[in-house]
Design an enzyme around this catalytic site. Structure first.
Site, mmCIF file in Angstrom:
data_model
loop_
_atom_site.group_PDB
_atom_site.id
_atom_site.type_symbol
_atom_site.label_atom_id
_atom_site.label_comp_id
_atom_site.label_asym_id
_atom_site.label_seq_id
_atom_site.Cartn_x
_atom_site.Cartn_y
_atom_site.Cartn_z
ATOM 1 N N SER A 9 42.747 56.038 -27.990
ATOM 2 C CA SER A 9 42.429 54.440 -28.550
ATOM 3 C C SER A 9 41.236 54.461 -28.516
ATOM 4 C CB SER A 9 43.521 53.837 -27.333
ATOM 5 O OG SER A 9 43.010 52.221 -27.745
ATOM 6 N N TYR A 45 45.750 50.635 -18.528
ATOM 7 C CA TYR A 45 46.221 51.512 -19.168
ATOM 8 C C TYR A 45 44.742 52.225 -19.966
ATOM 9 C CZ TYR A 45 46.491 51.870 -24.612
ATOM 10 O OH TYR A 45 45.932 52.575 -25.736
ATOM 11 N N LYS A 68 44.049 56.348 -20.788
ATOM 12 C CA LYS A 68 43.936 57.393 -21.779
ATOM 13 C C LYS A 68 42.388 58.256 -21.619
ATOM 14 C CE LYS A 68 47.330 55.811 -24.383
ATOM 15 N NZ LYS A 68 47.730 56.411 -24.765
HETATM 16 C C1 UD1 Z 1 45.195 46.459 -27.391
HETATM 17 C C2 UD1 Z 1 43.963 46.984 -26.684
HETATM 18 C C3 UD1 Z 1 44.089 48.498 -27.196
HETATM 19 C C4 UD1 Z 1 45.840 49.191 -27.473
HETATM 20 C C5 UD1 Z 1 46.476 48.064 -28.588
HETATM 21 C C6 UD1 Z 1 47.801 48.462 -28.223
HETATM 22 C C7 UD1 Z 1 41.984 46.172 -26.217
HETATM 23 C C8 UD1 Z 1 40.726 45.972 -25.561
HETATM 24 N N1 UD1 Z 1 42.821 46.901 -26.790
HETATM 25 O O1 UD1 Z 1 44.137 46.015 -28.777
HETATM 26 O O2 UD1 Z 1 43.601 49.577 -26.473
HETATM 27 O O3 UD1 Z 1 44.939 49.840 -28.445
HETATM 28 O O4 UD1 Z 1 46.169 46.432 -27.381
HETATM 29 O O5 UD1 Z 1 48.205 47.482 -27.908
HETATM 30 O O6 UD1 Z 1 42.825 45.741 -24.005
HETATM 31 N N2 UD1 Z 1 45.375 37.395 -30.817
HETATM 32 C C9 UD1 Z 1 45.078 36.511 -30.734
HETATM 33 N N3 UD1 Z 1 46.151 35.970 -30.912
HETATM 34 C C10 UD1 Z 1 47.495 36.935 -30.604
HETATM 35 C C11 UD1 Z 1 47.397 38.198 -30.424
HETATM 36 C C12 UD1 Z 1 45.611 38.322 -30.465
HETATM 37 O O7 UD1 Z 1 44.148 35.901 -31.488
HETATM 38 O O8 UD1 Z 1 48.627 35.937 -29.914
HETATM 39 C C13 UD1 Z 1 43.449 38.627 -30.936
HETATM 40 C C14 UD1 Z 1 43.060 38.963 -29.663
HETATM 41 O O9 UD1 Z 1 42.152 38.232 -28.722
HETATM 42 C C15 UD1 Z 1 42.164 40.096 -30.427
HETATM 43 C C16 UD1 Z 1 42.702 40.664 -31.731
HETATM 44 O O10 UD1 Z 1 44.131 39.569 -31.497
HETATM 45 O O11 UD1 Z 1 40.898 39.670 -30.869
HETATM 46 C C17 UD1 Z 1 43.660 41.401 -31.435
HETATM 47 O O12 UD1 Z 1 44.693 41.689 -30.221
HETATM 48 P P1 UD1 Z 1 45.567 43.076 -29.983
HETATM 49 O O13 UD1 Z 1 46.419 42.585 -31.557
HETATM 50 O O14 UD1 Z 1 46.462 42.605 -28.990
HETATM 51 O O15 UD1 Z 1 44.908 44.265 -30.190
HETATM 52 P P2 UD1 Z 1 44.145 44.435 -29.103
HETATM 53 O O16 UD1 Z 1 42.983 43.766 -27.804
HETATM 54 O O17 UD1 Z 1 42.720 44.646 -30.086
#
Ligand code: UD1
Length: 339
Positions: A126, A151, A155
């Site tokens: 990741s 997590y 990795k």
């Molecule tokens: C996360 C992990 C990544 C992992 C992946 C697995 C971290 C930093 N990253 O990715 O290592 O491989 O999950 O699935 O831990 N968001 C919102 N509202 C929501 C959900 C998300 O605003 O309800 C935003 C988050 O703050 C982020 C973006 O959407 O900025 C993407 O979030 P998400 O889909 O959870 O992925 P990552 O956090 O990038």
């Protein structure tokens, strides 16, 4: 010799990769314990490929189970190892579950591959290994930062474990794929992401909100140092990602005794707000969106340099953010009809 062991092959990325392996002429041998997937995924795969995939239910950290599968398929020449837990928040609450499963299973697998003289390995890693990179787009030479969660640390440890095994024995060739943010679903609408319970990730949360299963969507922070204040990620269509695994297998076959890490992303960053706006536009829908607090552990922005994958794996993504959001919504609608 064209069978490939696919651990976690009933999962989101695993199931799409199984389909692409078939299309490329491989015979995938799936193992999955359904701890974060559902048996009906196998029916979806069967409908797409036109035959029942080879499947064994079990835990790949169980040595006896793993060996029994390998013994039945002496033509397995490579392995794609997806099986791992991936919820950042859960890993903070229950770190041992993550250490035992993610690290334990790789250790069992590496031993078994050696015993059965299986020389090709593609490993799911990741972009979380980079933390918040100091320069963007991030390439594979960027430093591996302190992991923010157990997590993320699993990795990093797994990547290191694969490197150490390379240094100690000849024979294995490994491609470590550092995924950015996989989204979307197969264009048939027959397989896609099946989060159990409340989704952690953005796109399943969007599609469930659009389907009325969630009470609306919260953007986690709009005061970041980005053009619209929301976090930036590199969202990659899961079918493009699946094809990257096939390309990586070819690379391991052509490059014996090699071990390389590859970024698998689009090279383009999109903000949370852009993802929501694109979803609304391409699907002609309006979501209920609120602005909330920042989510602990989120990095401000990250997107990939895909040059190494393009050059060595001969792989480039073909599908757009809009394609992924159309496919994700089609999949969600099919799920809602079934429910
Ligand atoms: C996360 C992990 C990544 C992992 C992946 C697995 C971290 C930093 N990253 O990715 O290592 O491989 O999950 O699935 O831990 N968001 C919102 N509202 C929501 C959900 C998300 O605003 O309800 C935003 C988050 O703050 C982020 C973006 O959407 O900025 C993407 O979030 P998400 O889909 O959870 O992925 P990552 O956090 O990038």
């Amino acid at each position: 010799m064209n069978s490939i062991l696919v651990t976690g092959g009933a999962g989101f990325i695993g199931s799409h990769t199984v389909v692409e392996l078939y299309k490329a002429g491989y015979t995938p041998v799936i193992i999955d314990d359904f701890s974060n997937s559902h048996p009906k995924v196998l029916q979806g795969i069967e409908s797409i490929i036109g035959e029942a995939p080879i499947f064994y239910q079990g835990d790949c950290s169980d040595v006896q189970f793993l060996i029994s599968v390998l013994a039945k398929h002496p033509d397995i020449c490579g392995c794609i190892h997806f099986a791992a837990f991936k919820a950042v928040g859960e890993s903070v609450l229950n770190p041992l579950k993550y250490y035992q499963n993610n690290i334990g299973s790789l250790s069992v697998l590496l031993n078994a591959l050696r015993e059965y003289k299986i020389t090709q390995l593609v490993f799911s890693s990741s972009c979380t290994v980079y933390g918040q990179p100091t320069s963007l787009p991030v390439d594979e030479n960027a430093s591996i930062e302190h992991a923010n969660s157990p997590y993320g640390y699993t990795k990093q440890v797994c990547e290191r474990m694969i490197c150490d095994v390379h240094a100690s024995v000849k024979g294995l060739s490994s491609a470590v794929l550092r995924y950015f943010n996989p989204i979307g679903a197969h264009a048939s609408g027959l397989i896609g992401e099946l989060p159990l319970g409340t989704p952690d990730n953005l796109v399943p949360f969007i599609t469930q909100s659009a389907a009325g299963l969630r009470d609306g969507l919260t953007i986690f922070g709009n005061d970041y140092n980005t053009p619209d204040g929301t976090c930036i990620r590199d969202y990659i269509h899961v079918v493009d990602l699946a094809k990257a695994h096939v390309a990586a297998l070819t690379w391991t076959n052509n490059n014996p005794n090699s071990c390389e890490a590859f970024n698998i992303g689009t090279g383009k960053g999109n903000s949370v707000k852009e993802v929501i706006d694109t979803f609304e536009l391409v699907n002609d829908l309006k979501l209920k969106v609120a602005i909330g607090e920042r989510r602990p552990g989120d990095v401000e922005q990250i997107y990939a340099s895909g040059l190494k994958a393009k050059e060595l794996l001969k792989w480039t993504p073909e599908l757009s953010l809009a394609d992924a959001l159309i496919d994700a919504w089609r999949w969600q609608q099919n799920l809602s009809v079934e429910a």
